[in-house]
Scaffold this motif. Structure first.
Motif, short mmCIF file in Angstrom:
data_model
loop_
_atom_site.label_atom_id
_atom_site.label_comp_id
_atom_site.label_asym_id
_atom_site.label_seq_id
_atom_site.Cartn_x
_atom_site.Cartn_y
_atom_site.Cartn_z
N ARG A 1 0.96 -1.18 -0.06
CA ARG A 1 -0.09 -0.15 0.18
C ARG A 1 0.85 1.24 -0.09
NH1 ARG A 1 -5.29 -1.66 2.19
NH2 ARG A 1 -5.27 -3.90 2.21
N TRP B 1 3.71 5.62 9.39
CA TRP B 1 2.49 5.20 8.55
C TRP B 1 2.66 3.92 8.07
CZ3 TRP B 1 -1.83 7.35 7.29
CH2 TRP B 1 -2.46 6.82 6.13
N ARG C 1 1.20 2.06 11.09
CA ARG C 1 -0.19 2.34 11.30
C ARG C 1 -0.97 1.25 10.45
NH1 ARG C 1 -3.05 8.18 11.29
NH2 ARG C 1 -1.50 8.49 12.59
N ILE C 2 -0.51 1.35 9.34
CA ILE C 2 -1.43 0.35 8.37
C ILE C 2 -1.21 -1.07 8.55
CG2 ILE C 2 -1.30 -0.41 5.74
CD1 ILE C 2 -0.56 2.23 4.84
N ASN D 1 -3.40 -1.62 11.58
CA ASN D 1 -4.65 -1.84 11.20
C ASN D 1 -5.16 -3.01 10.58
OD1 ASN D 1 -5.45 1.05 12.15
ND2 ASN D 1 -5.09 1.71 10.26
N LEU D 2 -4.37 -3.55 9.65
CA LEU D 2 -4.35 -4.91 8.95
C LEU D 2 -4.55 -5.96 9.94
CD1 LEU D 2 -2.00 -4.39 5.90
CD2 LEU D 2 -4.46 -4.22 5.93
N ARG E 1 -9.13 -9.73 7.01
CA ARG E 1 -7.91 -9.68 6.39
C ARG E 1 -6.66 -10.54 6.94
NH1 ARG E 1 -7.15 -3.77 3.51
NH2 ARG E 1 -9.36 -3.77 3.03
N ASP F 1 -6.91 4.34 0.87
CA ASP F 1 -6.95 3.20 1.61
C ASP F 1 -6.03 3.07 2.81
OD1 ASP F 1 -7.51 0.65 2.72
OD2 ASP F 1 -6.75 -0.49 0.99
N ASP F 2 -6.31 3.01 4.05
CA ASP F 2 -5.41 3.14 5.28
C ASP F 2 -5.40 1.79 6.02
OD1 ASP F 2 -7.73 3.39 6.28
OD2 ASP F 2 -7.33 5.09 7.55
N GLY F 3 -5.85 0.92 5.41
CA GLY F 3 -6.06 -0.35 6.05
C GLY F 3 -7.37 -0.63 7.05
N VAL F 4 -7.94 0.60 7.36
CA VAL F 4 -9.12 0.25 8.21
C VAL F 4 -10.09 0.00 7.45
CG1 VAL F 4 -10.60 1.76 9.75
CG2 VAL F 4 -8.22 2.02 9.75
N THR F 5 -10.13 0.38 5.94
CA THR F 5 -11.59 0.26 5.07
C THR F 5 -11.30 -0.86 4.51
OG1 THR F 5 -10.58 1.87 3.79
CG2 THR F 5 -11.92 2.72 5.63
N TYR F 6 -12.34 -1.16 3.62
CA TYR F 6 -12.40 -2.04 2.63
C TYR F 6 -12.97 -1.39 1.30
CZ TYR F 6 -12.50 -5.43 6.70
OH TYR F 6 -12.12 -6.15 7.61
N PRO F 7 -12.25 -0.48 0.84
CA PRO F 7 -12.69 0.29 -0.28
C PRO F 7 -13.03 -0.62 -1.46
CG PRO F 7 -10.52 0.82 -0.10
CD PRO F 7 -11.00 -0.03 1.10
N ARG G 1 -18.39 -2.04 10.12
CA ARG G 1 -17.80 -2.78 8.85
C ARG G 1 -19.00 -3.35 7.98
NH1 ARG G 1 -12.44 -2.29 9.32
NH2 ARG G 1 -11.64 -2.52 11.28
#
Lengths: 190, 581
Positions: free
Chosen positions: A66, A83, A86-87, A90-91, A97, B129-135, B179
């Motif tokens: 990403r 950053w 953080r990603i 979150n993942l 996921r 997409d910051d990893g929080v969402t599922y765009p 979600r």
């Protein structure tokens, strides 16, 4: 203790050596350096949160992917290192996921790899298992503090929360972890 | 040894182990770069294809499926790059094309966005997409609406809408994280299925709710970026979000299919209208993993069918496992046995399964720019290349959207403006056929203005007095005639709910009694309807009012905490946003 620069991480003496055998891979220079410097650290952080080397590697790859897509923007950030963490965090927090990564990771178990992560000494393994039983945010700050060796302000930057929140989470996490370890009979830690 | 010293040693143990074993895999990035080069050409081709084909409504209708008796009970087709029909359709043009699919792709864009969704009506949505969402997880609904998990909430875009709107805002501040995990129908109306993880504070994870959100009418949603009025129906409560979460769900009227799991294992459960639950499939995760499941009404299997996707491991030629799509009948004697299965021509792990009519769509993990379309009758498979570098996901936009509102509760005509001696009473609407005096309303259709009345204080009262009169009238509820037409009250009229109303600096403050606050907060749905109705009554009837607060006997924070919200004073604004203080 490490500190973040604008574009790259400055490593301390005990940091990880650069990987070998990757010179033939052509990726944008700044990202290449960023990736080589940060990848193992991010894997270690996610390992602390998931307890699986395979899952950690896949999620770390996903996070760097990403960043790679968005490198022109991320490169200009105050802390690209924060950053990508953080990603990745979150993942790791997203069960769906994580399951997807596990599926891919499981499929590789049958493939030749040759390198496996050494098992941790049992007392440390138990320690991180108990960390993973903590609420998400408490586990995250403890992992960033003790695996990634970040300061309070750096952790605040990674998680996007106030420094006071990080201090509170560290305090709560340590307290709860002590109680959990005590209940497990690991009293020599306390 | 102190705790601190031990923790630091434990941390170093992890970093040392990672240092010994973990190697960066730049090959993955090489693969991505190669696809970036290819993607431009593919994208240009798809744009041309879409332009050539025109809008979705010009496409021919799919043929009626052959009778069930002619279908194979068990069919396994071999992997193929194109099609492997057992009973192919006579008319190849009946197959949907990308022209009627909403397509999401992830890529680096000039404006800093990392994903982009393109819809058949020309709308383009971009975000980060910051990893929080599922765009990339787009879901198509039966009425043509597409819903997806976006940057600040879960969004919806109807086939006749130019801009997306917020179906439910995302709160990443700790109060609740929502979600999108599937779609379905309730009373034949489209709903989005949303997992609400109740994280009461950043330090806590205390369970969640699987809830259905109606996506029609669009007025129940707010403009993009706003927090607006919305209605939802809790389906299942779970005690612990961390140990037991819902990965995917599908709803077909009163039947609910959902998958729950923990690390490495999943269970697919079917919940019947009477509440009984049946385990359809279990996976330990070691031999195979259930990636997705959806409910469908198919004539291949009697009654409802579960369409599942599995990934099986152990095949050295398929490093990510070999995919398999199965259809199982769930409500007859053959339940549990696959009625039909097909091996998929991909070694990538599909991520999302959408079933619409006789078609199943499978989207793949991020490094596979491909979408599979499977005809569930014939086994025919179509592979679409993706315009994006990394991933393609699709929602459906069918040809004949059914956007008709319920027959009852038709909205009144006319406009009331501030200064007139007229005002509307705002009431929630639901299907009159399901109305039951003894049951709380369960099928609301947004907030409707109903009764044009003379504002009793228009000539003598200030804004506060006039708002109070309208709120009193709204609390009093519908007349018996209006109830027959499907309208409902938001409070039991016998409850003495209102203390009073004040107005200052464009802010209206409505003060409730404790009894009124309790009555308005019974259940998530009731509270959402209450808040939405009050907002509609105040903002819809009084243009001088810009903001609204509700207090409980003078305590603003109490109203939020009654609804298990954050301990803050909430202010609702005319533009649909909500602020905390």
């Amino acid at each position: 203790m490490r500190s973040y620069g604008v574009h790259r991480l400055v490593h301390g003496e005990d940091d990880l050596a650069s990987p070998d055998g990757l010179d033939d891979v052509q990726v944008p220079g700044a990202f290449d350096q960023f990736y080589r410097e940060e990848y193992r650290r991010v894997v270690a952080v996610i390992y602390g949160l998931t307890g699986s080397r395979w899952v950690a590697e896949d999620l770390a790859q996903d996070a760097f992917l990403r960043v790679h897509r968005d490198w022109a923007r991320v490169e200009g950030m105050e802390s690209p290192s924060g950053w990508v963490r953080r990603i990745a965090i979150n993942l790791a927090r997203s069960r769906f996921r994580r399951l997807g990564a596990e599926a891919a990771a499981l499929s590789r178990l049958g493939l030749p790899d040759g390198v496996t992560m050494s098992p941790l000494p049992s007392e440390f393994d138990e320690f991180w298992r108990e960390v993973r039983r903590l609420p998400n945010r408490q586990a995250q700050v403890l992992v960033l503090r003790y695996i990634d060796d970040l300061s309070v302000d750096q952790i605040a930057g990674v998680l996007g929360v106030a420094e006071g929140t990080v201090r509170a989470l560290l305090h709560q996490g340590r307290g709860r972890l002590r109680r959990q370890l005590e209940a497990k009979g690991l009293t020599d830690v306390l | 040894m102190s705790f601190e010293e031990f923790a630091e040693r434990a941390g170093r143990a992890v970093t040392n182990a990672a240092s010994d074993a973990v190697r960066p895999n730049l090959a993955l990035l090489r693969r991505v770069r190669r696809r970036r080069v290819v993607a431009g050409g593919v994208f240009a081709s798809l744009v041309g294809l879409a332009a050539f084909l025109g809008v979705a409504s010009l496409l021919p209708e799919p043929q009626e499926p052959p009778p069930a008796a002619t279908q194979p009970t068990t069919t396994t087709t071999e992997p193929s790059a194109t099609t492997t029909p057992e009973d192919p359709s006579d008319d190849a043009s009946a197959v949907p094309t990308l022209a009627n699919l909403a397509v999401a792709s992830t890529m680096a864009l000039d404006d800093g966005a990392t994903y982009e969704s393109r819809f058949p009506n020309g709308t383009i949505v971009r975000g980060v997409d910051d990893g929080v969402t599922y765009p990339e997880r787009l879901y198509g609904l039966a009425d043509g609406t597409v819903v997806w998990d976006g940057a600040n909430g879960i969004y919806a875009l109807g086939p006749d809408e130019e801009a997306p709107s917020v179906l439910v805002p995302r709160n990443t501040g700790g109060a609740m994280v929502s979600r999108l995990i599937g779609v379905g129908t309730m009373d034949d109306a489209p709903v989005a299925l949303i997992w609400e993880s109740r994280a009461a504070s950043p330090e806590d994870d205390n369970g969640g709710t699987l809830a259905a959100y109606p996506v029609r009418p669009a007025k129940t949603r707010g403009p993009a970026g706003s927090v607006s009025q919305f209605v939802h129906y809790p389906l299942i409560e779970f005690p612990s979000a961390w140990e037991l979460g819902v990965d995917a769900a599908s709803l077909l009227n009163d039947w609910l299919l959902y998958t729950v799991g923990s690390n490495g294992g999943q269970t697919v459960i079917l919940r019947a209208p009477d509440g009984t639950e049946t385990v359809i499939e279990e996976s330990s995760g070691e031999e195979h993993t259930l990636q997705a499941a959806a409910l469908a009404e198919l004539d291949i299997a009697p009654g409802l069918a579960v369409v599942e996707h599995h990934v099986e491991y152990g095949d050295p030629d398929a490093p990510f496992g070999a995919g398999r799509l199965e259809i199982r009948s769930v409500n007859d004697a053959t339940a549990g046995e696959p009625a039909w299965s097909i091996k998929l021509p991909t070694d990538n792990v599909p991520k999302q399964l959408t079933v619409a009519g006789e078609w199943a769509y499978l989207t793949l993990l991020p490094d596979a720019p491909e979408l599979l379309q499977v005809n569930l009758h014939s086994g025919e498979i179509e592979r679409f290349s993706a315009p994006g570098i990394v991933t393609l996901h699709a929602g459906l936009q069918p040809r004949s959207p059914d956007t008709a509102p319920p027959a009852a509760c038709a909205e009144s005509s006319g406009t009331a403006t501030d200064g007139d001696a007229q005002a509307y009473v705002w009431l929630p609407c639901y299907d009159a056929a399901t109305y039951d005096e003894g049951d709380p309303p369960a099928r609301f259709w947004g907030i409707h203005k109903l009764r044009l009345v003379t504002d009793p204080r228009a000539s003598t009262g200030g804004v506060a007095q006039r708002v109070e009169a309208m709120v009193e009238a709204t609390f009093a509820g519908p007349t018996p005639e209006e109830q027959e037409r499907g309208y409902s009250g938001i409070l039991d009229p016998s409850v003495d709910a209102l203390v009073g109303v004040t107005f200052a600096d464009e802010l209206v403050t409505i003060e409730l009694t404790e009894e009124g606050a309790r009555a308005a907060s019974i259940g998530t749905t009731a509270r959402a309807v209450f808040q939405a109705t009050v907002n509609a009554a105040v903002f819809g009837g009084f243009v001088d009012v810009d903001s609204l607060r509700i207090t409980v006997e003078g305590d603003c924070v109490a109203w939020s905490t009654y609804g298990e919200g954050p301990p803050a004073c909430l202010t609702y604004h005319r533009d649909g946003t909500t602020t905390q203080s």
